[in-house]
Design a protein around this motif. Structure first.
Motif, short mmCIF file in Angstrom:
data_model
loop_
_atom_site.label_atom_id
_atom_site.label_comp_id
_atom_site.label_asym_id
_atom_site.label_seq_id
_atom_site.Cartn_x
_atom_site.Cartn_y
_atom_site.Cartn_z
N UNK A 109 0.84 -1.20 0.00
CA UNK A 109 0.00 0.00 0.00
C UNK A 109 0.87 1.25 0.00
N UNK A 110 1.87 1.23 0.86
CA UNK A 110 2.82 2.35 0.91
C UNK A 110 3.49 2.57 -0.43
N UNK A 111 3.87 1.49 -1.04
CA UNK A 111 4.56 1.60 -2.33
C UNK A 111 3.68 2.25 -3.38
N UNK A 112 2.43 1.83 -3.39
CA UNK A 112 1.51 2.38 -4.39
C UNK A 112 1.41 3.89 -4.22
N UNK A 113 1.21 4.28 -2.96
CA UNK A 113 1.08 5.71 -2.70
C UNK A 113 2.38 6.44 -3.07
N UNK A 114 3.47 5.80 -2.70
CA UNK A 114 4.77 6.41 -2.96
C UNK A 114 4.96 6.69 -4.44
N UNK A 115 4.56 5.72 -5.26
CA UNK A 115 4.82 5.88 -6.69
C UNK A 115 3.85 6.88 -7.32
N UNK A 116 2.80 7.19 -6.61
CA UNK A 116 1.83 8.14 -7.18
C UNK A 116 2.01 9.55 -6.63
N UNK A 117 2.74 9.66 -5.51
CA UNK A 117 2.68 10.96 -4.83
C UNK A 117 3.45 12.04 -5.58
N UNK A 118 2.82 13.19 -5.59
CA UNK A 118 3.45 14.36 -6.19
C UNK A 118 3.52 15.47 -5.14
N UNK A 119 3.53 15.05 -3.91
CA UNK A 119 3.63 16.01 -2.82
C UNK A 119 4.62 15.47 -1.80
N UNK A 120 5.43 16.35 -1.27
CA UNK A 120 6.51 15.87 -0.41
C UNK A 120 6.00 15.24 0.87
N UNK A 121 4.89 15.73 1.38
CA UNK A 121 4.35 15.16 2.62
C UNK A 121 3.91 13.73 2.37
N UNK A 122 3.13 13.56 1.34
CA UNK A 122 2.67 12.21 1.00
C UNK A 122 3.85 11.31 0.72
N UNK A 123 4.79 11.89 0.03
CA UNK A 123 5.96 11.10 -0.34
C UNK A 123 6.66 10.58 0.91
N UNK A 124 6.83 11.46 1.88
CA UNK A 124 7.50 11.03 3.10
C UNK A 124 6.66 10.01 3.85
N UNK A 125 5.39 10.28 3.91
CA UNK A 125 4.50 9.34 4.62
C UNK A 125 4.54 7.97 3.98
N UNK A 126 4.40 7.98 2.67
CA UNK A 126 4.40 6.69 1.96
C UNK A 126 5.73 5.99 2.13
N UNK A 127 6.77 6.78 2.09
CA UNK A 127 8.11 6.24 2.27
C UNK A 127 8.20 5.47 3.57
N UNK A 128 7.68 6.09 4.62
CA UNK A 128 7.72 5.43 5.93
C UNK A 128 6.73 4.28 6.00
N UNK A 129 5.65 4.40 5.28
CA UNK A 129 4.69 3.29 5.25
C UNK A 129 5.29 2.05 4.61
N UNK A 130 6.19 2.29 3.72
CA UNK A 130 6.90 1.14 3.14
C UNK A 130 7.94 0.64 4.14
N UNK A 131 8.66 1.59 4.74
CA UNK A 131 9.81 1.20 5.55
C UNK A 131 9.40 0.45 6.81
N UNK A 132 8.44 0.99 7.53
CA UNK A 132 8.18 0.44 8.86
C UNK A 132 7.72 -1.02 8.80
N UNK A 133 6.78 -1.37 7.94
CA UNK A 133 6.45 -2.80 7.85
C UNK A 133 7.65 -3.64 7.42
N UNK A 134 8.48 -3.04 6.59
CA UNK A 134 9.64 -3.81 6.12
C UNK A 134 10.56 -4.16 7.28
N UNK A 135 10.78 -3.20 8.19
CA UNK A 135 11.64 -3.50 9.35
C UNK A 135 11.11 -4.71 10.09
N UNK A 136 9.78 -4.71 10.27
CA UNK A 136 9.19 -5.81 11.02
C UNK A 136 9.27 -7.11 10.24
#
Lengths: 656, 102, 496, 491
Positions: free
Chosen positions: D110-137
Motif C-alpha cells: 500500500x505504501x509503495x503504491x502511494x509512494x509511486x503516485x505521490x506528487x507532494x513531499x508530505x505524502x511522499x515522506x509518509x508513503x516512504x515510511x509506510x513502506x519502511x516500517x512494515x519492512x523493518x518488522x
C-alpha cells in the motif's frame, strides 16, 4: 606430347596410390608394379627427348587452377612446359628412378615395410616430375615441397631408430628455411609480374615490370631456396645426415635428382638473375665445392664421403651457372646424376654385401669379391675425377672450369684446387674400399657379389658415367637458346646467347686434366701403396686440419648454439610469458594491490582467491575486497561511512 | 535582536548535527534512537520555521505533525525490535552485532 | 529452408529430451546428417553467390525494428558448409560420451543451432543473439564434460568471450543508432555509399576497435588468446573440434561481415596495428607451441598461430590476402578438427597427453599414424593440401600490399617454426622405438571404424581443398574483390 | 468531492488488509490459508483494477497523480506482493505469525503504491515510511532467529537515520519552495532556486534517503546483512518491490527538478553537465554498479550474493535516471519488469533450496542438477538472465536501457555498465558451477532426488517462463513501457 607428359606423371601416381593402399596385399608386395610404372615414365621421357633432339618446338600448356584475386586478376594456373632442359631432366629423373626402383627390389628385401618403400619412391618420382614439368613457379614450388616431404619420409624410413628420425627432421627444416627464399621470390614475382608462368616472368623482366629491387630480391630468394635444396654452404648440413636413409634413397634423392633441383631452378631462372646474384651463386658454389672436398677427405663412412662429394659437385654446378656456363652447369648435373647414382648404388651394393657395414676402415680388397660393383664403381670414380677424354665428368667439369676462367679467375683457381681434391678423396675411397688387403676379415668373408637386379643398374649407370659425354646430344638439348630468347634484359648478367657459350681453351683443359690425373694418382699412391706408418707420418702435420675437417668445420655445433638453442630458449621464454605474463602479470598486480589495500584497512585477508578472473579480474577484485572489508557488520560503522560520503558530497558539491 | 528565520535554521542544523553525532558515537541502541529523534526534530523545526517566516499557509506545520506521528511509529517499531534483540542477547550494544558481515 | 536448417537441431534436442537417453547420440548424428543435407540443398539452390539468397524476413520485435532476417550468400554458405561438416564429424566423435549423454547431446545440438544462426543472421541483433547463445552450451560442455581443470577453463572462456561480446554490443548499438536499422546488408550499403552509420560525434575508429576486439577474442588474436589453450586442453575432444573448427571462425566471419564493411576507413587506418598483432600471433604462437609438452596445448597454440594469418590477410587488404584469410578459416577449420581428434584418439588410450612420454606409435598404430602425419603436414602447409593454399595466398597477398609487406617478411619465421614444432612432435610421439606399453594391442588398438569415420572425411576434404581450391574459393570470390575495393577506396580516402 | 477512482487499488488493499486481520483472528493457530487467499485476491483485484484504469494526469487531493506511470507501478507492486505471498506459502515466515506477515506485506505494498503516485513531499515522506516500517518488522519476523534480529536491528537503525536525513533535506526544500507540492517545486526551479547552495544540500540529503531505499552505494550497507538475515522471500520482496517504489519516487522528484530531457552528452560522456541532482544520481549509479559487482565476487552465500547483485542492478537502473530521456526511462521500466521476474525467481528458488538444505551457502547448491535438474536449469536461466545474456529477459532490459544511454551520447558510462556485466558473470556462474557437475569433488556424494511440491513447480515455472518468453518477444512490453513513461518527462 601432352599424353606423354601425363603418362610420365600419371603412371607413378597410380603406382603410388595402389601401392600405398593395397601394396601390402599385392603379390611380391607390389614392387614389380612400381618398377613397371616408372619404366613407363622412362619410356615416355625418352620419346620426349627424342622429339626434342629432333628439333621439336618447346611444348607448353596450362590450365586455370583457381583465382584468388576473386576475378580481379588472372587466375593461378598449373601447366606443363617441355623444352630441351625439361627433356634432359625428365630422362635423368626417370632413368635414375627406374634403376633405383630396380636396385631396391633386392636391396630392401625383407624389410617389414617393403611395399611402403616403393610407394614413397613412386611418390617421390611424381613430385620430382611435377617439379620438372612445371610451367610456373608456384607449380614448381609444389613439386619442390612434395619432394621435400618424400625425402623426409624416406630418410626417416627406419625411424624406429632415433638417428634417421633426427636426420629426416633436420633435412626438412633446413630445406624449409631455404624455402622461405622461394616463398619470398614467388611473392615478389607475383607482385610485379602478375603471374607465375616462366614465360610471363621473363616477359615482365624484359618489359621492366619486374625490376630492381624486386628482381634482385627474387633472384636471391630463388638461390636461397636452391641452397637449401641443393645443400650449399651454409645450408648443406642436412645432406650428410640424410645418409641415414636407405642407400637407394641416397642415390636417387640425395645424389641424382632432388638435390639437383636447386641447380635446375637456377638454370631455369637464368634470364632474371642479376649480376649480383650470379656472383653470389658462383662464389657460394666454389666455396662449397672446396669446403665439402676438405670435409670429404676426413670422413670414414663411405656414404658420408659420397654425400660431401655430392655437396662439392653441386657447388661446381652452381659455379658453372654463376659464371654463365649455363650449359656446363646443367650438363654437369646430368653426368653427376649418373656417376653419383652409380657410386651410391655401388656403395649400397657394398653395404648390402657387408651386412650394413659402412665404415671404410673395415673394408678393403673387395674388388675381387665383388667385381661388377668394383669396376663400375671405378668408372664412377674416374668420371667424377674427370679422367680426360673418355669420361662424361671430364666434359662437363672442363666446361665449368672454362667458364670460370673466363669470368671469375679467382674462383677458377679454387675450383681447380677442388678438382684435385675431388680426385684425391675419391681415389682414397676407392682404394680403402676395394683395393689393398681386407682390414676386417669377418666383413670380408661375408662379402659377396650382389644379385642381378642390383648389378644391372650398376652396369647401366657405369656405361652412362663413361659415355654420357660423347656425342652432341647435350649440346642440342641444353642449347643456351632455351634461355637466350628470354634475355636481353638490362638487369640480368647476360644479354645474349653468346655470353653463355665458352670456348674450350687448351690451357684450361690442360690444367683440368692435370688436376684430375694428379689427384687420382696421388690418391692411389697415398692410400694404396704408402701403407700405414708412412701414411700416418704424412698426416701428422695436418692433424689439426684433419680434425677440423672431420668435425665438418663445426657447422652443426654452430647451428646448435646460434639457432636451435636460442629458438628453444625463446620458445620456453614465450611460454612462460604466455602462462605467467600475458595472463598472470595482471594477476600479480591484482594480488599485490589487494593485499596492500587489505593491510591498509586493518584486515589481513589473505584468503587466496582461486585466481580465475584474470584480465577483467583484478580491478573488480580489488574494489570488491575493499567493499567486503567495509561491510564489517557494524551498523555504526556503516552509518559513519555513509555520513562521511554524504559530507564529502556536500563539500564537493559546494566546491564544484 | 530580533529572532529571524536564520536563527531557527541554525538551531535546526545544530540539532541535526547533534543527532547525527549521537547516532554515530553511541553504542547503545536506545541512545541511537534518541539521536534519530533529534534529527527528525531538527527537520520539524525547519518546517515550522519556514511556515512562520515563509509565504504563508500551514503546509509545513501539517508536515511536522505527520512527522511526529511517523517518528512515534518508527520509534515503537524500533524499540520492539530492540526488545527482541535484548531478549535474545541480554544487551543492546550495536557494535556487538556483527554476525552478518562481508 | 534456412529456418528449418537452423531449427532442426532444436527438434533434435527435443527428441533427445523425449526419448530414452541411449538414443541421444544417434539422434545427434542423424540430426547433423540432416543439417548437412539441408545445407547442401541450400548450396544447390543458390543462383550465383554474390546476392543474398534464401532470404527469410519477418518482423520479430517490431517495436524496435528487429527482424528475423536470415539469408545466405557465398561467404555465409562456405562457413555454413564448414559448420555442418565439422559438426557432423564432431557428432560422430561424440559417440563414446558416457557421462550424462542426454544432456551432452542436447547441448551439442543447441550449440549447432547457435553456430548455424550466426552465419546466416542478417540482422545485427539476431546475429548478436546467436553469437551469445552459443556461449551457453559451450560453457556447459567444457565445464561439465571437460578435463580436471574444466571449471577454470570454462569460466575463463566465458569471461573472455563475454568481455569481447559487450564491446561488440556497444558497437552494434551505436551502429544501430546511426544507421537506424539493424539490417546488415542495408548498413553495408550505407557505409559503401559514404553515409555515416554512426551517431554524430562518435568516432568510427574507436567503434571499429571495440568491434575488432569483440571479434578478435574469438579469433583469437594475440593478446586475447589466453583463454584458448585452457579451453582446448580441458574441453572434451569433439568440443575441441568444434571450438577450433567452427567457433574461432566466427570471429573472422564477424570481421569480414561486419567490422570491415561497416568501417572500411577505420579498418584501413588500423591495418598496421592489426598486422602487428597478427604477426605476433603467428610467430609467438609458433614459438609457444614449440615449447609445449602437452599435445593438445601444442595444437591449441598452433591454432593461435594459424589464425594469425586470418587477421593478417585482412590487415593487408589485397584480394589475394583476403582470399587467403578466408581460405585459412576453411582450411584451418577442417585441419584443426582433425588434429584435435588425433589428440583425442591417443588420449582415450593413454589417458595422458604428454608428448615426451609417447613414442613409436607409428608402428603400433599405423593407420592412426598415417592420418596424424597427414594432418600435421596439412597444417604445416604441404602443397596438395588445403593449408598450403591458404598460407601461400595470404602470404603472397600480404606481400602485394605496400603498407604491410613487412608483415609478410616477419611472418616467415612462423612458417619455419611451424615446421619445427610439428616435426618435433611427430618424431617424439610417433617415431622412434615403441615403448612396451604402447605395443599392447588390447590397450592400444589402431583406429576404430568410428574414429576413422571422423578422420577420413576430414582428410578427404582437406585433400580436395588442396587440389582444387576453386570449389571453395568460388563461393566467396566476389567478396574478396568487394572488400578489396572498399579498403582501397578507404585507404585513398585516408591519404587525402 | 474529487473522483476517488485512482484510489480504488489502495482502498482495495486496505480492505484486504482488514479482512486478513479479521480472518486471522478467527482462525488463530492454524495455517492462515484463508487470509493468504484473501491477501492474494486483494493484490490481484487491486492490480487488475489499476491495469484497467485509464491514466489521468490530474492530481487527486493535491497529492497523488494516477498517471500511466503511477498505475504501472501499482500493477507492478501488486504483482510482487502476490508473488511474494505465493512464494512464502510454504515458508517458515508464514508458519509462525502468518496473519501479521500478510498484513505487513499488504501495508508495505500500500505504501509503495502511494509512494509511486505521490506528487507532494508530505505524502511522499509518509508513503516512504509506510513502506519502511512494515519492512523493518518483516525482516525481524522470526523472533527467535538471531540473524533475523540482527538484520532487522540494522535495518531499522540505518533506515531511520537515512529517512531522518532525507526529511531534513525535504524540510530545506520546502522552505526554499514555500510549498510541499512537486509542481510548485518545478515552477520554483524555473525561477532559479537550483543555483542556491541550500538547494544542493537539500538534493544531497534527499538523495541519501532514496539511495537507502534502493540500496545504492554508499547507502547500501544494510542490504547484504538484511537480505542474508531475512527469509529468502522477504529478501526478494525488499529487493524488488521496495526498490521499485524507491525508484518511482525518485523519478517523481527528478521529473520535478529537471526540466525536460537532459542535453546530449559531449566528449567522454560520463555525467550530465546539467542538473546537480542528476550528477549526484550519476555518481551513485557508477559507485553502485561497480562496487556492487566487485563486492559480489567473493560471496558464497546465495542471499548475500543476490544482495550485492541487486546493488549492482540498482546502479544500472540509476544510470537510466542519470541520462534522463524518454528512451532510458522506458528502458528503466522494462528493466524493472525483467528485474522483478529474475530476482523473485532467484530468491524463490534459493528459498526452496535453503528450506531443504538449511543453508544458502554454495555448498548447499552442490549437485542440485542431480537432485532436481529442472530447478537447476531454472536457476541457471535466471543467472544467465541476471548477467544479461541473450536470449533472456535480463538482456533485453539491459539492451533497451543501455541503448538509451548510448543514444544520448553517454558512451563511456554505457561501456562501463556493460563491462560491469562481464564482471557479474563470474559470480553468477559460481552458482551455476555449483549446481552442475563442474568440479571434481562432486559426484562422490550420491545426491538424492528431490520431489518438488506442485506449488513450487508452478511458482518457479511461472517466474522463469517470462524470463525466457520476454527475452524472445518483448515488442508489446516495450510499447507498453514507452507508453507508461510518456507522461513522466514534460516538455
Amino acid at each position: 606430347m601432352l599424353g606423354l607428359a601425363l603418362t610420365i606423371l600419371g603412371a607413378p601416381l597410380v603406382g603410388f596410390v595402389i601401392q600405398f593402399f593395397l601394396g601390402r596385399r599385392l603379390p611380391g608386395q607390389g614392387a614389380w608394379l612400381t618398377v613397371a610404372t616408372i619404366f613407363a615414365s622412362f619410356v615416355s621421357a625418352v620419346v620426349i627427348m627424342a622429339s626434342q633432339l629432333g628439333g621439336a618446338d618447346p611444348f607448353h600448356i596450362s590450365w586455370a587452377w583457381f583465382d584468388p584475386s576473386g576475378g580481379g586478376g588472372t587466375p593461378w594456373t598449373v601447366g606443363i612446359h617441355i623444352d630441351g632442359l625439361t627433356a634432359v631432366m625428365l630422362v635423368v629423373v626417370t632413368l635414375v628412378a627406374f634403376l633405383v626402383h630396380l636396385f631396391s627390389t633386392s636391396y630392401m628385401k625383407g624389410d617389414p615395410k617393403y611395399y611402403l618403400f616403393f610407394a614413397w619412391l613412386q611418390m617421390f618420382s611424381v613430385s620430382m616430375l611435377v617439379l620438372v614439368l612445371a610451367d610456373n613457379l608456384l607449380h614448381l614450388f609444389m613439386g619442390w615441397e612434395l619432394v621435400g616431404l618424400c625425402s623426409y619420409k624416406l630418410i626417416g624410413f627406419w625411424s624406429e631408430k632415433p638417428a634417421p628420425g633426427n636426420a629426416a627432421r633436420k633435412a626438412f627444416i633446413t630445406t624449409r628455411i631455404g624455402d622461405l627464399g622461394m616463398v619470398v621470390a614467388i611473392a615478389a614475382i607475383y607482385m610485379t609480374a602478375g603471374s607465375f608462368e616462366f614465360s610471363k616472368i621473363f616477359e615482365a623482366a624484359r618489359s621492366g615490370a619486374l625490376a630492381d629491387p624486386w628482381i634482385t630480391i627474387a633472384g636471391f630468394g630463388l638461390f636461397f631456396a636452391a641452397m637449401g635444396k641443393s645443400a650449399q654452404a651454409p645450408l648443406h648440413v642436412w645432406l650428410p645426415d640424410a645418409m641415414e636413409g636407405p642407400t637407394p634413397v641416397s642415390a636417387l634423392i640425395h645424389a641424382a635428382t632432388m638435390v639437383a633441383a636447386g641447380v635446375y631452378l637456377i638454370g631455369r631462372f637464368m634470364p632474371i638473375l642479376t649480376p649480383d646474384v650470379l656472383t653470389v651463386v658462383a662464389t657460394v658454389g666454389a666455396v662449397t665445392a672446396v669446403m665439402a672436398g676438405f670435409i670429404a677427405l676426413a670422413q670414414d663412412d663411405i656414404k658420408k664421403v659420397l654425400a660431401y662429394s655430392t655437396v662439392s659437385q653441386l657447388g661446381y654446378m652452381f659455379l658453372g651457372l654463376g659464371v654463365g656456363a649455363w650449359h656446363a652447369g646443367l650438363f654437369h648435373l646430368t653426368t653427376h646424376a649418373f656417376f653419383k647414382a652409380l657410386m651410391f648404388l655401388g656403395s649400397g651394393s657394398v653395404i648390402h654385401a657387408c651386412h650394413h657395414e659402412q665404415d671404410m676402415r673395415k673394408m678393403g680388397g673387395l674388388l675381387k669379391k665383388m667385381p661388377i660393383t668394383g669396376w663400375t664403381f671405378l668408372a664412377g670414380v674416374l668420371a667424377i675425377a674427370g679422367l680426360p677424354f673418355i669420361t662424361a665428368g671430364f666434359f662437363s667439369k672442363d666446361a665449368i672450369l672454362a667458364g670460370a676462367w673466363h669470368r671469375l679467375p679467382f674462383l677458377y683457381w679454387m675450383a681447380l684446387f677442388g678438382a684435385v681434391l675431388t680426385a684425391f678423396y675419391m681415389m682414397r675411397l676407392f682404394a680403402m674400399t676395394f683395393l689393398g688387403k681386407p682390414r676386417d676379415q669377418h666383413v670380408h668373408d661375408h662379402a659377396h657379389e650382389s644379385p642381378a637386379s642390383m648389378t644391372i643398374p650398376l652396369l647401366i649407370l657405369g656405361a652412362l658415367a663413361i659415355c654420357a659425354g660423347w656425342g652432341a646430344w647435350h649440346g642440342i638439348l641444353l642449347n643456351p637458346e632455351i634461355v637466350a630468347d628470354a634475355m636481353g634484359v638490362t638487369a640480368t648478367g647476360f644479354k645474349t646467347v653468346g655470353d653463355l657459350e665458352f670456348e674450350h681453351s687448351g690451357l684450361v683443359a690442360a690444367m683440368a686434366i692435370t688436376a684430375g690425373v694428379l689427384g687420382l694418382l696421388g690418391g692411389l699412391y697415398v692410400f694404396r701403396f704408402m701403407g700405414g706408418a708412412a701414411l700416418d707420418r704424412l698426416k701428422r702435420p695436418f692433424a689439426g686440419l684433419e680434425k677440423v675437417f672431420h668435425r665438418k668445420f663445426g657447422f652443426d655445433e654452430l647451428y646448435r648454439e646460434i639457432a636451435m638453442r636460442p629458438a628453444y630458449g625463446l620458445a620456453k621464454g614465450f611460454r612462460v610469458v604466455d602462462e605467467k605474463g600475458v595472463d598472470g602479470a595482471v594477476n600479480v598486480i591484482g594480488r599485490f594491490a589487494r593485499d596492500t589495500l587489505a593491510a591498509l584497512s586493518g584486515r589481513t585477508d589473505r584468503r587466496v582467491v582461486d585466481g580465475a578472473v584474470h584480465l577483467v579480474g583484478w580491478v573488480p577484485r580489488v574494489l570488491g575486497a575493499g567493499m567486503n572489508a567495509l561491510q564489517s557488520g557494524r551498523v555504526r560503522f556503516y552509518l559513519s561511512v555513509s555520513a562521511g560520503v554524504l559530507a564529502l558530497a556536500l563539500v564537493l558539491g559546494r566546491i564544484l | 535582536m530580533t529572532i529571524g528565520l536564520m536563527h531557527y535554521l541554525v538551531v535546526g542544523a545544530a540539532l541535526f548535527s547533534a543527532g547525527l553525532v549521537t547516532v554515530l558515537a553511541r553504542r547503545n541502541a536506545v541512545a541511537i534512537l534518541i539521536g534519530i529523534e533529534l534529527m527528525l526534530n531538527a527537520a520539524n523545526l525547519n518546517l515550522v520555521a519556514f511556515d512562520r517566516y515563509g509565504p504563508g499557509g500551514v503546509r509545513g506545520q501539517v508536515f511536522a505533525l505527520f512527522v511526529l506521528v511517523i517518528a512515534a511509529a518508527e520509534a515503537a517499531v524500533a524499540l520492539a525490535i530492540l526488545l527482541n534483540v535484548f531478549d535474545a542477547r541480554d544487551r543492546i550494544d550495536v557494535d556487538a552485532m556483527t554476525n552478518l558481515k562481508g | 529452408m534456412l529456418s528449418l536448417t537452423i531449427f532442426l537441431p532444436v527438434v533434435g534436442l527435443l527428441l533427445c529430451w523425449a526419448l530414452p537417453a541411449k538414443h541421444a547420440r544417434a539422434i545427434n548424428v542423424v540430426t547433423n546428417v540432416a543439417v548437412l543435407v539441408l545445407v547442401l540443398m541450400v548450396w544447390g539452390g543458390m543462383q550465383g553467390m554474390e546476392t543474398l539468397q534464401h532470404v527469410e524476413k519477418a518482423d520479430w520485435i517490431p517495436a524496435v525494428g528487429i527482424q528475423w532476417h536470415i539469408a545466405v550468400d557465398g561467404l555465409s554458405l562456405s562457413l555454413l558448409l564448414l559448420t555442418a561438416f565439422v559438426s557432423l564429424t564432431a557428432a560422430i566423435a561424440s559417440w563414446g560420451i558416457e557421462k550424462n549423454p542426454r544432456g551432452y547431446h542436447m547441448l551439442f545440438l543447441l550449440l549447432l543451432t547457435g553456430m548455424l544462426g550466426v552465419f546466416v543472421a542478417m540482422d545485427l541483433f539476431l546475429f548478436y543473439v546467436f553469437w551469445e547463445i552459443m556461449l551457453l552450451p559451450m560453457y556447459f560442455l567444457i565445464g561439465m564434460w571437460g578435463g580436471p581443470r574444466r571449471q577454470y577453463a570454462s569460466i575463463k572462456f566465458f569471461l573472455y568471450t563475454l568481455a569481447g561480446s559487450v564491446l561488440l554490443l556497444a558497437g552494434l548499438i551505436l551502429v544501430r543508432m546511426g544507421a537506424n536499422t539493424w539490417s546488415i546488408p542495408e548498413i553495408v550499403a550505407m557505409a559503401k555509399s559514404g553515409q555515416s552509420i554512426l551517431p554524430e560525434g562518435v568516432n568510427p575508429s574507436l567503434v571499429f576497435v571495440a568491434m575488432f576486439i569483440g571479434f578478435a577474442v574469438k579469433v583469437p588474436t594475440f593478446p586475447f588468446h589466453t583463454w584458448l589453450p585452457d579451453a582446448h586442453v580441458e574441453a572434451p575432444t569433439p568440443i575441441s573440434m568444434i571450438l577450433a573448427g567452427v567457433l574461432l571462425k566466427m570471429g573472422g566471419y564477424g570481421l569480414m561481415r561486419i567490422a570491415y564493411p561497416f568501417f572500411p576507413e577505420a579498418a584501413a587506418g588500423w591495418s598496421t596495428a592489426i598486422a602487428i598483432i597478427s604477426v605476433i600471433a603467428i610467430v609467438y604462437g609458433a614459438f609457444v607451441a614449440l615449447a609445449q609438452t602437452d599435445f593438445k596445448k601444442m595444437i591449441a597454440y598452433s591454432s593461435v598461430s594459424h589464425m594469425g594469418f586470418v587477421t593478417l590477410g585482412l590487415a593487408a587488404g589485397t584480394a589475394e590476402a583476403i582470399n587467403g584469410a578466408m581460405y585459412m578459416m576453411l582450411a584451418h577449420g577442417t585441419i584443426s578438427a582433425m588434429l584435435f581428434m588425433i589428440v583425442g584418439v591417443i588420449y582415450d588410450r593413454a589417458h595422458h597427453r604428454d608428448i615426451d612420454r609417447f613414442g613409436g606409435l607409428a608402428w603400433a598404430m599405423p593407420k592412426y599414424f598415417l592420418l596424424a602425419s597427414f594432418a600435421f603436414f596439412a597444417s604445416l602447409g604441404l602443397p596438395g593440401l588445403s593449408g598450403f593454399i591458404a598460407e601461400m595466398t595470404t602470404f603472397i597477398g600480404t606481400f602485394k600490399s605496400d603498407s604491410q609487406r613487412w608483415a609478410a617478411w616477419a611472418s616467415l619465421a612462423g612458417i619455419v617454426m611451424t615446421a619445427a614444432y610439428y616435426l618435433i612432435t611427430l618424431q617424439k610421439v610417433y617415431l622412434g622405438k615403441t615403448p612396451a606399453v604402447y605395443q599392447d594391442k588390447s590397450h592400444y588398438p589402431d583406429l576404430s571404424k568410428r574414429e576413422a569415420a571422423v578422420l577420413v572425411p576430414l582428410a578427404l576434404v582437406t585433400l580436395w581443398m588442396g587440389i582444387w581450391p576453386a570449389t571453395a574459393m568460388n563461393l566467396y570470390a566476389y567478396f574478396t574483390t568487394n572488400l578489396e575495393s572498399l579498403l582501397k577506396a578507404a585507404t585513398v580516402g585516408l591519404g587525402s | 468531492m474529487p473522483d476517488l477512482g485512482p484510489l480504488v487499488p489502495s482502498i482495495l488493499l486496505t480492505v484486504a488488509a482488514l479482512a486478513v486481520l479479521l480472518t486471522d483472528l478467527l482462525g488463530r493457530g492454524r495455517r492462515p490459508v484463508v487470509p493468504a487467499v484473501l491477501a492474494i485476491a486483494g493484490f490481484v483485484t487491486a492490480g487488475l483494477v489499476a491495469w484497467g484504469q485509464a491514466p489521468d494526469t490530474a492530481v487527486v487531493f493535491g497529492v497523488l497523480r494516477a498517471d500511466a506511470f503511477g498505475l504501472a507501478m501499482t500493477v507492478f507492486c501488486c504483482l510482487v506482493g502476490a508473488l511474494t505471498v505465493v512464494a512464502t506459502m510454504r515458508g517458515e515466515a508464514f508458519r509462525t505469525p502468518g496473519g501479521e506477515y500478510l498484513l505487513l506485506i499488504l501495508a508495505a505494498v500500500l505504501g509503495m503504491i502511494i509512494l509511486s503516485m505521490s506528487v507532494d513531499l508530505v505524502t511522499l515522506y509518509l508513503a516512504f515510511e509506510t513502506v519502511s516500517i512494515p519492512s523493518y518488522v518483516l525482516v525481524g519476523m522470526r523472533r527467535s532467529d538471531l540473524k533475523a534480529n540482527e538484520a532487522s536491528m540494522k535495518y531499522v537503525l540505518f533506515g531511520a537515520v537515512s529517512s531522518a536525513a532525507m526529511l531534513y533535506g525535504l524540510s530545506l526544500l520546502v522552505g526554499l519552495v514555500g510549498s510541499t507540492s512537486l509542481d510548485a517545486l518545478s515552477v520554483a526551479m524555473t525561477n532559479g532556486i537550483g543555483a542556491q547552495p541550500i538547494f544542493w544540500v537539500a538534493c544531497v540529503l534527499m538523495a541519501a534517503g532514496f539511495a537507502f531505499k534502493i540500496s545504492a552505494v554508499p547507502f547500501h550497507f544494510w542490504a547484504p546483512d538484511v537480505y542474508a538475515g531475512a527469509p529468502a522471500a522477504v529478501g526478494g520482496f525488499l529487493a524488488v518491490a521496495s526498490k521499485a517504489a524507491g525508484f518511482a519516487a525518485l523519478i517523481r522528484v527528478v521529473a520535478a527538478v529537471v526540466p525536460g530531457q537532459v542535453a546530449q552528452a559531449t566528449g567522454a560522456g560520463w555525467l550530465p553537465d546539467g542538473p546537480f541532482l542528476l550528477q549526484v544520481v550519476g555518481v551513485l549509479a557508477i559507485l553502485s554498479m561497480t562496487f556492487g559487482n566487485a563486492a559480489a565476487l567473493r560471496q558464497t552465500e546465495i542471499k548475500r550474493l543476490l544482495a550485492w547483485s541487486s546493488i549492482a542492478h540498482a546502479g544500472y537502473i540509476l544510470l537510466a535516471i542519470t541520462v534522463w530521456s524518454d528512451s532510458t526511462l522506458a528502458g528503466l521500466v522494462l528493466y524493472l519488469v525483467a528485474y522483478l521476474f529474475m530476482n523473485l525467481a532467484a530468491f524463490a528458488i534459493a528459498g526452496m533450496v535453503i528450506r531443504r538444505q538449511g543453508s544458502g551457502e554454495m555448498s548447499a547448491f552442490r549437485g542440485l542438477a542431480r537432485r532436481n535438474v529442472w530447478l537447476a536449469v531454472a536457476l541457471a536461466i535466471v543467472m544467465f538472465s541476471l548477467t544479461g545474456l541473450p536470449p533472456f529477459f535480463g538482456f533485453v532490459g539491459k539492451l533497451q536501457l543501455f541503448y538509451g544511454v548510448f543514444a544520448k551520447g553517454y558512451i563511456a558510462l554505457g561501456v562501463l555498465g556493460l563491462l560491469n556485466g562481464v564482471v557479474s558473470l563470474y559470480y553468477y556462474m559460481r552458482v551455476v558451477t555449483a549446481m552442475f557437475p563442474f568440479s571434481e569433488q562432486e559426484g562422490e556424494e550420491a545426491a538424492t532426488a528431490w520431489r518438488l511440491p506442485l506449488a513450487d513447480k508452478l511458482l518457479s515455472a511461472g517466474l522463469v517462463a517470462p524470463v525466457v518468453l520476454f527475452g524472445l518477444f518483448w515488442s508489446p512490453l516495450w510499447e507498453w513501457a514507452k507508453a507508461v513513461t510518456e507522461s513522466v518527462i514534460g516538455g
